[in-house]
Design a protein around this motif. Structure first.
Motif, PDB file in Angstrom:
ATOM      1  N   LYS A 266      50.365  50.924  20.662  1.00 44.39           N
ATOM      2  CA  LYS A 266      51.260  50.477  21.729  1.00 44.39           C
ATOM      3  C   LYS A 266      51.337  48.953  21.763  1.00 44.39           C
ATOM      4  CE  LYS A 266      50.918  54.369  24.931  1.00 44.39           C
ATOM      5  NZ  LYS A 266      50.367  54.861  26.219  1.00 44.39           N
TER       6      LYS A 266
ATOM      7  N   ASP B 112      47.984  55.292  21.640  1.00 48.00           N
ATOM      8  CA  ASP B 112      47.428  54.137  22.369  1.00 48.00           C
ATOM      9  C   ASP B 112      47.068  52.998  21.419  1.00 48.00           C
ATOM     10  OD1 ASP B 112      45.622  56.066  24.912  1.00 48.00           O
ATOM     11  OD2 ASP B 112      47.709  55.410  24.796  1.00 48.00           O
TER      12      ASP B 112
ATOM     13  N   ALA C 207      53.871  57.599  16.311  1.00 46.77           N
ATOM     14  CA  ALA C 207      55.017  57.410  17.203  1.00 46.77           C
ATOM     15  C   ALA C 207      56.004  58.540  16.987  1.00 46.77           C
ATOM     16  CB  ALA C 207      55.689  56.067  16.938  1.00 46.77           C
ATOM     17  N   ARG C 208      56.702  58.905  18.023  1.00 49.95           N
ATOM     18  CA  ARG C 208      57.686  59.982  17.913  1.00 49.95           C
ATOM     19  C   ARG C 208      58.795  59.731  18.911  1.00 49.95           C
ATOM     20  NH1 ARG C 208      52.893  61.490  20.221  1.00 49.95           N
ATOM     21  NH2 ARG C 208      52.922  62.812  22.087  1.00 49.95           N
TER      22      ARG C 208
ATOM     23  N   ILE D  49      57.306  57.804  22.237  1.00 46.15           N
ATOM     24  CA  ILE D  49      55.904  57.973  22.629  1.00 46.15           C
ATOM     25  C   ILE D  49      55.033  57.408  21.521  1.00 46.15           C
ATOM     26  CG2 ILE D  49      54.105  59.631  23.243  1.00 46.15           C
ATOM     27  CD1 ILE D  49      56.365  61.567  24.051  1.00 46.15           C
ATOM     28  N   TYR D  50      54.036  56.637  21.919  1.00 46.23           N
ATOM     29  CA  TYR D  50      53.177  55.968  20.950  1.00 46.23           C
ATOM     30  C   TYR D  50      51.712  56.345  21.151  1.00 46.23           C
ATOM     31  CZ  TYR D  50      57.260  52.980  20.239  1.00 46.23           C
ATOM     32  OH  TYR D  50      58.521  52.513  19.970  1.00 46.23           O
TER      33      TYR D  50
ATOM     34  N   CYS E 171      63.357  66.075  16.954  1.00 45.03           N
ATOM     35  CA  CYS E 171      62.366  64.998  17.060  1.00 45.03           C
ATOM     36  C   CYS E 171      62.054  64.464  15.672  1.00 45.03           C
ATOM     37  CB  CYS E 171      61.091  65.531  17.696  1.00 45.03           C
ATOM     38  SG  CYS E 171      59.719  64.369  17.714  1.00 45.03           S
TER      39      CYS E 171
ATOM     40  N   ASP F  12      63.278  57.984  25.149  1.00 46.65           N
ATOM     41  CA  ASP F  12      62.095  57.128  25.127  1.00 46.65           C
ATOM     42  C   ASP F  12      61.090  57.608  24.089  1.00 46.65           C
ATOM     43  OD1 ASP F  12      61.978  56.488  28.722  1.00 46.65           O
ATOM     44  OD2 ASP F  12      63.182  55.621  27.114  1.00 46.65           O
TER      45      ASP F  12
ATOM     46  N   CYS G 288      59.511  66.696  20.973  1.00 44.77           N
ATOM     47  CA  CYS G 288      58.426  66.180  20.157  1.00 44.77           C
ATOM     48  C   CYS G 288      57.097  66.818  20.554  1.00 44.77           C
ATOM     49  CB  CYS G 288      58.322  64.663  20.333  1.00 44.77           C
ATOM     50  SG  CYS G 288      59.706  63.741  19.635  1.00 44.77           S
TER      51      CYS G 288
ATOM     52  N   SER H 249      52.671  66.293  19.599  1.00 44.32           N
ATOM     53  CA  SER H 249      51.720  65.339  19.028  1.00 44.32           C
ATOM     54  C   SER H 249      50.916  65.924  17.874  1.00 44.32           C
ATOM     55  CB  SER H 249      50.764  64.834  20.111  1.00 44.32           C
ATOM     56  OG  SER H 249      50.039  65.912  20.657  1.00 44.32           O
TER      57      SER H 249
END
Length: 122
Positions: free
Chosen positions: A64, A61, A49-50, A58-59, A33, A56, A102, A104
């Motif tokens: 986004k 909020d 972001a990752r 991931i962001y 990741c 896909d 990944c 967070s």
């Protein structure tokens, strides 16, 4: 040994755009990741972001629809395209790497770049 080097930060006005780049060395394969974190003064480092290899992304909020993370086919470069920048996007942006999926939480990443400063002024 994994080594990450960021570039592309700078100062822009509200609504402007920047593209951050991160060059990674010492990584291989697809099970990993790459992520972008940021840290504003007095605040905790947060995930922006990752992306797990080229799956896909991931962001957060808050970004986004404005930010896009991407990796090159070899997986050793990761980019963060930042559009419609806001003053609250100001901070030090860090590239991070971890083997596997990944996460967070910044504490789950063992490898970090030196950071690149992004300043958005109104």
């Amino acid at each position: 040994q994994v080594h990450l080097v960021e570039s592309g930060g700078g100062s822009v006005q509200v609504g402007g755009s920047l593209r951050l780049s991160c060059a990674a060395s010492g990584i291989s394969g697809k099970d990993n990741c790459m992520a972008w974190f940021r840290q504003a003064p007095g605040k905790e480092r947060e995930a922006v972001a990752r992306v797990y290899f080229n799956y896909d992304a991931i962001y957060a909020d808050s970004v986004k629809g404005r930010f896009t993370i991407s990796r090159d086919n070899g997986g050793n470069m990761v980019y963060l395209q930042m559009n419609s920048l806001k003053p609250e996007d100001t901070g030090m942006y860090y590239c991070a790497y971890r083997g596997g999926y990944c996460r967070s939480n910044f504490m789950d990443y063992a490898y970090w770049g030196q950071g690149t400063q992004v300043t958005v002024s109104s």
